[in-house]
Design a protein around this motif. Structure first.
Motif, PDB file in Angstrom:
ATOM      1  N   TYR A   1       0.831  -1.201   0.000  1.00 49.56           N
ATOM      2  CA  TYR A   1       0.000   0.000   0.000  1.00 49.56           C
ATOM      3  C   TYR A   1       0.867   1.252   0.000  1.00 49.56           C
ATOM      4  O   TYR A   1       1.913   1.307   0.656  1.00 49.56           O
ATOM      5  N   ILE A   2       0.415   2.252  -0.713  1.00 52.22           N
ATOM      6  CA  ILE A   2       1.099   3.546  -0.722  1.00 52.22           C
ATOM      7  C   ILE A   2       0.643   4.355   0.486  1.00 52.22           C
ATOM      8  O   ILE A   2      -0.554   4.482   0.751  1.00 52.22           O
ATOM      9  N   GLY A   3       1.605   4.860   1.223  1.00 49.59           N
ATOM     10  CA  GLY A   3       1.305   5.750   2.335  1.00 49.59           C
ATOM     11  C   GLY A   3       1.303   5.112   3.703  1.00 49.59           C
ATOM     12  O   GLY A   3       0.963   5.781   4.686  1.00 49.59           O
TER      13      GLY A   3
ATOM     14  N   GLY B   1     -12.732  -7.236   5.343  1.00 49.63           N
ATOM     15  CA  GLY B   1     -13.308  -8.524   5.703  1.00 49.63           C
ATOM     16  C   GLY B   1     -12.299  -9.492   6.287  1.00 49.63           C
ATOM     17  O   GLY B   1     -12.642 -10.325   7.141  1.00 49.63           O
ATOM     18  N   GLU B   2     -11.052  -9.395   5.836  1.00 46.82           N
ATOM     19  CA  GLU B   2     -10.005 -10.265   6.361  1.00 46.82           C
ATOM     20  C   GLU B   2      -9.425  -9.751   7.679  1.00 46.82           C
ATOM     21  O   GLU B   2      -8.568 -10.398   8.276  1.00 46.82           O
ATOM     22  N   GLY B   3      -9.887  -8.581   8.113  1.00 46.30           N
ATOM     23  CA  GLY B   3      -9.471  -8.061   9.406  1.00 46.30           C
ATOM     24  C   GLY B   3      -8.227  -7.198   9.392  1.00 46.30           C
ATOM     25  O   GLY B   3      -7.684  -6.867  10.459  1.00 46.30           O
ATOM     26  N   HIS B   4      -7.771  -6.788   8.208  1.00 46.11           N
ATOM     27  CA  HIS B   4      -6.541  -6.003   8.132  1.00 46.11           C
ATOM     28  C   HIS B   4      -6.766  -4.518   8.407  1.00 46.11           C
ATOM     29  O   HIS B   4      -5.832  -3.810   8.795  1.00 46.11           O
ATOM     30  N   PHE B   5      -7.994  -4.044   8.167  1.00 42.96           N
ATOM     31  CA  PHE B   5      -8.354  -2.648   8.432  1.00 42.96           C
ATOM     32  C   PHE B   5      -9.708  -2.626   9.126  1.00 42.96           C
ATOM     33  O   PHE B   5     -10.550  -3.504   8.905  1.00 42.96           O
ATOM     34  N   ALA B   6      -9.922  -1.590   9.938  1.00 44.43           N
ATOM     35  CA  ALA B   6     -11.160  -1.502  10.719  1.00 44.43           C
ATOM     36  C   ALA B   6     -12.354  -1.124   9.867  1.00 44.43           C
ATOM     37  O   ALA B   6     -13.490  -1.526  10.161  1.00 44.43           O
TER      38      ALA B   6
ATOM     39  N   HIS C   1       3.059  -1.002  10.027  1.00 45.21           N
ATOM     40  CA  HIS C   1       1.591  -0.984  10.073  1.00 45.21           C
ATOM     41  C   HIS C   1       1.082  -2.423  10.109  1.00 45.21           C
ATOM     42  O   HIS C   1       1.619  -3.297   9.418  1.00 45.21           O
ATOM     43  N   PRO C   2       0.043  -2.714  10.891  1.00 46.84           N
ATOM     44  CA  PRO C   2      -0.446  -4.095  10.981  1.00 46.84           C
ATOM     45  C   PRO C   2      -0.829  -4.711   9.638  1.00 46.84           C
ATOM     46  O   PRO C   2      -0.747  -5.932   9.475  1.00 46.84           O
TER      47      PRO C   2
END
Length: 261
Positions: A79-81, A176-181, A86-87
């Motif tokens: 991911y950019i940024g 959905g995979e839990g990587h972001f809230a 980051h988790p």
């Protein structure tokens, strides 16, 4: 249930009894490909995907006799940024599950900070510096390979790494995979290896477990080969193997009638 095999187009497809068996079969294949490269060249260059679909495969890699001291590892996207701690960072995924566990000779990371185009250029030069022996990847819920998205994937791309825009479906998958809230915090852009880069390897392995991948798997094996479902290009790849288990193959009536091992 035994392993069932079929060929769809030029693609070898293997249906394993469950997800651990899928991971073990893919790990054996990876060990064979790495071993052959090391025997021929003294070293191996491997691209490894990140994500939930790779967990069983990576766990099974620990059971294989691989000389990681001569292996260089690449990954597929970032991911950019976001920072490498980051988790949801793919750099962190590779660092924790591959580098710190197997201690390969070198890991080449895609950075998420700085000038994205310059980083894509830098990474492409690294990829092109010598042949890629093995690519280990998955299929997205919308049929993407790496972050080569439906409608945007270019099967004849002259680039090997480029800046891409994520579709909403890919963003939802990350939530959905839990990587972001939530969708609000999923990055909109990433650096991704292109289709030609992924398929340039001497061996391509695709792990696609879980029922949420069943629709994408069905389209991969039955839809017209086009960038509407980027994974359909695998059917034109004679050096590729697709590993499935019953949940991800639940929509494939008749595909595995040809051979059983």
């Amino acid at each position: 249930m035994t392993t069932i095999e079929a060929t769809v187009g030029e693609l070898s497809v293997r249906l394993l009894p469950d997800e651990p068996a899928l991971g073990s079969a893919a790990a054996r294949g990876a060990a064979e490909a790495i071993g052959a490269a090391v025997a021929a060249n003294g070293s191996a260059r491997v691209v490894i995907a990140t994500g939930n679909s790779q967990y069983a495969f990576v766990e099974a890699l620990a059971e294989e006799d691989i000389d990681w001291s001569v292996v260089t590892v690449f990954h597929m996207d970032e991911y950019i940024g976001i920072d490498d701690d980051h988790p949801a960072s793919f750099q962190r995924w590779i660092r924790e599950r591959i580098e710190q566990r197997f201690h390969p000779a070198r890991v080449e990371y895609i950075g998420g900070r700085g000038d994205p185009q310059a980083e894509a250029d830098r990474y492409e030069a690294l990829l092109r510096s010598a042949p890629i022996d093995l690519v280990c990847m998955g299929i997205g819920e919308n049929g993407h390979l790496a972050f080569n998205e439906p409608g945007a994937a270019d099967f004849t791309d002259q680039r090997w790494a480029r800046v891409i825009t994520l579709t909403e479906e890919s963003q939802r998958q990350q939530v959905g995979e839990g990587h972001f809230a939530s969708m609000d915090v999923v990055p909109k852009t990433a650096i991704s290896l292109t289709i030609p880069a992924l398929l340039s390897a001497g061996r391509v392995q695709v792990c696609a477990p879980e029922s949420r991948k069943a629709k994408a798997v069905h389209e991969t094996l039955t839809a017209e080969i086009s960038n509407a479902c980027p994974a359909t290009i695998l059917r034109a790849c004679g050096n590729a193997v697709l590993f499935l288990e019953p949940r991800s193959a639940e929509l494939l009536d008749g595909v595995f009638d040809r051979a059983e091992v």
